[in-house]
Design a protein around this motif. Structure first.
Motif, PDB file in Angstrom:
ATOM      1  N   ARG A   1      34.144   1.149  36.710  1.00 11.93           N
ATOM      2  CA  ARG A   1      33.116   2.192  36.813  1.00 11.93           C
ATOM      3  C   ARG A   1      33.673   3.497  37.417  1.00 11.93           C
ATOM      4  O   ARG A   1      32.923   4.282  38.003  1.00 11.93           O
TER       5      ARG A   1
ATOM      6  N   ARG B   1      24.429   5.478  37.508  1.00 12.51           N
ATOM      7  CA  ARG B   1      23.251   4.628  37.341  1.00 12.51           C
ATOM      8  C   ARG B   1      21.998   5.348  37.814  1.00 12.51           C
ATOM      9  O   ARG B   1      20.940   5.283  37.177  1.00 12.51           O
TER      10      ARG B   1
ATOM     11  N   SER C   1      20.987   7.911  35.214  1.00 12.40           N
ATOM     12  CA  SER C   1      20.373   7.257  34.056  1.00 12.40           C
ATOM     13  C   SER C   1      18.918   6.923  34.327  1.00 12.40           C
ATOM     14  O   SER C   1      18.043   7.110  33.472  1.00 12.40           O
ATOM     15  N   LEU C   2      18.656   6.419  35.528  1.00 14.34           N
ATOM     16  CA  LEU C   2      17.282   6.069  35.888  1.00 14.34           C
ATOM     17  C   LEU C   2      16.399   7.308  35.902  1.00 14.34           C
ATOM     18  O   LEU C   2      15.266   7.299  35.403  1.00 14.34           O
TER      19      LEU C   2
ATOM     20  N   ARG D   1      15.518   8.362  32.386  1.00  9.21           N
ATOM     21  CA  ARG D   1      14.486   7.520  31.778  1.00  9.21           C
ATOM     22  C   ARG D   1      13.092   7.867  32.284  1.00  9.21           C
ATOM     23  O   ARG D   1      12.100   7.540  31.635  1.00  9.21           O
TER      24      ARG D   1
ATOM     25  N   ARG E   1      24.884   5.927  22.850  1.00 11.27           N
ATOM     26  CA  ARG E   1      25.978   5.188  23.485  1.00 11.27           C
ATOM     27  C   ARG E   1      26.924   4.550  22.476  1.00 11.27           C
ATOM     28  O   ARG E   1      28.091   4.292  22.776  1.00 11.27           O
TER      29      ARG E   1
ATOM     30  N   GLU F   1      25.331   3.820  29.530  1.00 11.28           N
ATOM     31  CA  GLU F   1      25.447   2.365  29.498  1.00 11.28           C
ATOM     32  C   GLU F   1      24.111   1.638  29.387  1.00 11.28           C
ATOM     33  O   GLU F   1      23.946   0.692  28.615  1.00 11.28           O
ATOM     34  N   SER F   2      23.117   2.065  30.151  1.00  9.92           N
ATOM     35  CA  SER F   2      21.829   1.368  30.183  1.00  9.92           C
ATOM     36  C   SER F   2      20.760   2.054  29.337  1.00  9.92           C
ATOM     37  O   SER F   2      19.598   1.671  29.391  1.00  9.92           O
ATOM     38  N   LEU F   3      21.160   3.047  28.547  1.00  6.79           N
ATOM     39  CA  LEU F   3      20.199   3.791  27.731  1.00  6.79           C
ATOM     40  C   LEU F   3      20.307   3.337  26.284  1.00  6.79           C
ATOM     41  O   LEU F   3      21.338   3.533  25.633  1.00  6.79           O
ATOM     42  N   GLU F   4      19.259   2.751  25.765  1.00  2.96           N
ATOM     43  CA  GLU F   4      19.292   2.229  24.400  1.00  2.96           C
ATOM     44  C   GLU F   4      19.031   3.318  23.366  1.00  2.96           C
ATOM     45  O   GLU F   4      19.445   3.200  22.227  1.00  2.96           O
TER      46      GLU F   4
END
Length: 801
Positions: free
Chosen positions: A143, A224, A227-228, A231, A275, A338-341
């Motif tokens: 990371r 992270r 990203s949150l 969203r 991504r 990474e966590s975003l679709e």
């Protein structure tokens, strides 16, 4: 790759004579620094049993190699077949050495300075190995947002001088830890001499801060956390590779609309980031070539049809029918996504048309009213480098904006330009690039933008100084556009006077065609060929504004053979921003007003124009007051768009009317309808100036008749595009038949920003191909004004002979 043999030694395709000298000096030119080329040479040498050394210097890579003839030949051939992924070999030159080997092994030795004749490698997308490192919890770079190796990472955005060594980059501020130093010093490691090499213990740091400058908790993972926030509707300013970016959730209409309002970008499409390819397929269905382009090490934004099963927010790209997608280019972007679709809007960190911020303090000052939070880091950016933009047309990737990932990789000049003097070409006013040409290559700068903006203008002057210093380029001639009001021209004359070198003016459309010829490898001494240059406008030799030109051209000069009918631009530059003015001028040139109102008075466009100050406009046009004549096809597109109700009052970004008209084209009608339904243009052979002329009056009659009949706008758009393509092909055929004397009558070059219209481009190329023409088009440099500087450079070089 081209291989040049030197008189003193054999070429790389010939075996040295048995019993000859015991060694060779091997010069490798091209993009061979900062890409892992020396360790590749070291590895190949050990595998082949060659002894000697390899070093970087100002000309590229220099190798001293000893071995028998067959061993050296195998060594040379392996250099080409095992070239590192980011390297590009332009030439291998071999000289015999008459001294015996002093070494018993093969070594990598320190770089040498001297005059610069080698390239700087463009910034490259994070490679698969580094992506695996940041995803592996057991790896010490897990990371870590600045992970890189010789196969990827920052180059142009951090380099400050050549040779490309760490001390000459913005990484000089970060002393390597012992672990990084061990990798850096090991020729067998993929991070050997990777100048930006770093890790969490010794490299740059990333953090998240609020708009008031307050940092978040140190232990929190900044990517992270960002990203949150994305969203949940936040706008995040991200310090990217070549400048700041502004990001928000592309599915959140409220967030996208808020970003538009705060950024003062009312309608121009936003770029998107996903991504991976699977995420892109939610919104588009890229073909194989488009998928390969998305995954390319350059990492451009790729324009794709918006035909996937899901939609982004309506405000992302209104009125165009396409989406511009890119994949994550850096480890920081990979961690963020990474966590975003879904997709993120990722647009330049600026307001309106200013250049993006590159400095932390400047970003806080200029973006503080837009971004909710900042994803910051402490590695300086040496120069602003925008994202590149490309589109696949007729199965071929074509550049719309050449910047990150492509610039400043040198372009090889065609045969006959080997002794090109040092040229600085200043480029145009819009979508500016400049070009440094010398010997066999041309270095086109990264995209700089529109010089009317004060910050862009300052950035342009700064970038020229940086490139001249970076490449040790001392211009012997300066090439510039002939438009008397272009800022690039004025600066060019200032520099020419200060440097005491000649300035060469190059007509705008000649430069367009010369750029197309150069990137297609047309030799210096080739016969003049036909060229079609279609754009918004360029200053003509007769003092009018050209933009629909048919020329017979070579590098030295051109003859104007034909044009579109010149029509006034009432209000001058206001006509560029207000398409209704072009509509009025075109209709007035085709009809008398009484006849127009009598026959078409019920049309919305006629009613609209009736309430405009026609008497004042007529006086301006008649007396040529702020109403220059222009043969511009760009303005013709504006007029047609305004007539059918697209962007009638004003455009909010350059080319908007034409782009939205293209987006409405009915593909079925374009594909299936007979040419007889296409709108006709007349080709007039007896124009007052002796040129062949495309007269649009018949097109206007057919278009207005269709409007009266209630024909849908998509069908009208298809008929206009097809009719225009037919007229262009007929004009080229007619001119080719007229040519006599020394000329290439079956080749034609296409250039100018209008040819970025996919529908028109494909129609014209298909028809010219069918008519037996060899069609030259742009791929490596944009057809728009971003390619002008290359054309200016080769014209100036040709005239200097």
């Amino acid at each position: 790759m081209s291989t040049h043999a030197q008189p003193a030694g054999p070429s790389s395709t010939q075996l040295p004579p048995l019993g000859g000298p015991p060694g060779e000096e091997i010069r490798v030119r091209g993009l061979v620094q900062g890409v892992g080329f020396r360790p590749t040479v070291w590895r190949i040498a050990h595998a082949c049993g060659v002894v000697g050394d390899v070093r970087n210097d100002s000309d590229g890579v220099l190798i001293h190699a000893w071995g028998d003839a067959w061993t050296l030949q195998r060594f040379i051939e392996s250099l080409s077949t095992e070239c590192p992924p980011l390297a590009r070999i332009d030439a291998i030159e071999r000289h015999q050495l008459n001294e015996a080997a002093e070494a018993s092994d093969f070594r990598i030795v320190p770089s040498e300075g001297g005059p610069v004749h080698t390239g700087v490698t463009p910034d490259a997308v994070v490679c698969a190995d580094c992506a695996a490192d940041i995803a592996d919890p057991a790896n010490r770079r897990y990371r870590y947002p600045f992970t890189n190796c010789t196969h990827c990472g920052p180059r142009l955005s951090i380099v400050q001088a050549i040779p490309y060594d760490r001390a000459n980059t913005t990484m000089a501020a970060f002393a390597m830890c012992d672990a990084c130093r061990a990798e850096y010093d090991d020729p067998a490691d993929r991070r050997f001499h990777a100048q930006p090499v770093a890790c969490p213990a010794c490299g740059p740091r990333v953090w998240l801060e609020t708009r008031d400058g307050g940092r978040r908790v140190e232990g929190e993972d900044p990517c992270r956390a960002a990203s949150l926030l994305l969203r949940h509707g936040s706008i995040v300013a991200i310090k990217g590779l070549g400048g700041f970016q502004l990001a928000c959730d592309a599915a959140d209409e409220v967030a996208v609309a808020r970003l538009r309002r705060l950024k003062r970008r009312e309608r121009k499409p936003f770029a998107l980031m996903a991504r991976d390819l699977q995420a892109v397929r939610r919104y588009c269905t890229p073909n194989q070539t488009e998928r390969e382009l998305l995954a390319n090490a350059a990492g451009p934004i790729v324009i794709l049809r918006a035909n996937g099963p899901e939609c982004v927010a309506a405000s992302v790209a209104p009125g165009v029918g396409t989406l511009g997608f890119m994949l994550p280019s850096t480890p920081l972007h990979r961690l963020l996504m990474e966590s975003l679709e879904g997709a993120l809007v990722v647009t330049s960190g600026n307001t309106s048309d200013e250049p993006p911020c590159i400095d932390n303090a400047d970003a806080r000052a200029r973006l503080g009213r837009i971004a909710d939070v900042f994803l910051m880091h402490d590695r300086d950016i040496a120069r602003r480098v925008d994202d590149s933009v490309a589109r696949v047309v007729q199965g071929t990737p074509r550049m719309l904006r050449r910047a990150r990932g492509y610039a400043p990789a040198p372009l090889l000049l065609p045969e006959g330009f080997a002794d090109t003097p040092a040229v600085l070409a200043m480029g145009g006013e819009l979508k500016n690039t400049f070009c440094l040409a010398r010997d066999t290559q041309a270095i086109v700068s990264h995209h700089l933008g529109d010089l009317a903006d004060a910050l862009t203008y300052a950035d342009y002057r700064r970038a020229i100084a940086q490139y001249l210093r970076l490449f040790d380029h001392e211009p012997q001639v300066i090439a510039l556009d002939s438009h008397p009001e272009y800022l690039s021209r004025k600066i060019g004359y200032e520099l020419a006077q200060a440097m005491q070198v000649p300035a060469v003016e190059v007509q705008h459309h000649h430069a367009h065609l010369a750029a197309c010829m150069a990137e297609n490898g047309v030799p210096f001494d080739a016969l003049p060929m036909l060229g079609v240059a279609l754009d918004g406008l360029g200053y003509g030799d007769d003092g009018t504004l050209w933009g629909g030109e048919f020329m017979l051209a070579d590098y030295r000069g051109y003859t104007r053979l034909g044009r579109f009918k010149p029509v006034a631009m009432p209000g001058g530059t206001r006509a560029i921003d207000e398409p209704w003015r072009n509509a009025y001028a075109q209709l007035r040139a085709a009809f008398d007003w009484q006849g127009l109102t009598r026959q078409y008075g019920g049309l919305d466009i006629v009613r609209f124009l009736s309430h405009r100050p026609r008497a004042a406009l007529d006086t301006m046009i008649a007396q040529r007051v702020n109403s220059p004549l222009s043969s511009s096809v760009g303005r013709l597109f504006d007029a047609v768009a305004a007539t059918v109700g697209i962007c009638r009052e004003r455009v909010l970004y350059e080319g908007q009317a034409a782009i939205e008209l293209e987006a409405l084209v009915d593909p079925r009608a374009l594909r299936d309808d007979s040419d007889a339904h296409a709108y006709p243009f007349e080709i007039v052979s007896t124009a007052p100036d002796g040129l062949r002329c495309i007269e649009p009056r018949p097109m206007w009659e057919a278009l207005l008749d269709d409007l009266l009949r209630g024909v849908p706008v998509p069908l009208i758009a298809a008929r206009f595009h097809k009719g225009l393509a037919i007229a262009i092909e007929r004009m080229v055929e007619g001119l080719a038949d007229l040519l006599s004397g020394p000329a290439d009558t079956r080749s034609v070059a296409l250039s100018g920003g209008v040819f970025q219209n996919r529908v028109l481009f494909e129609q014209v190329v298909t028809r010219l191909d069918a008519a037996g023409f060899r069609v030259l088009t742009h791929r490596q440099v944009p057809a728009n004004d971003g390619g002008l500087s290359l054309g200016q450079a080769v014209v100036a070089a040709a005239r200097g002979r």
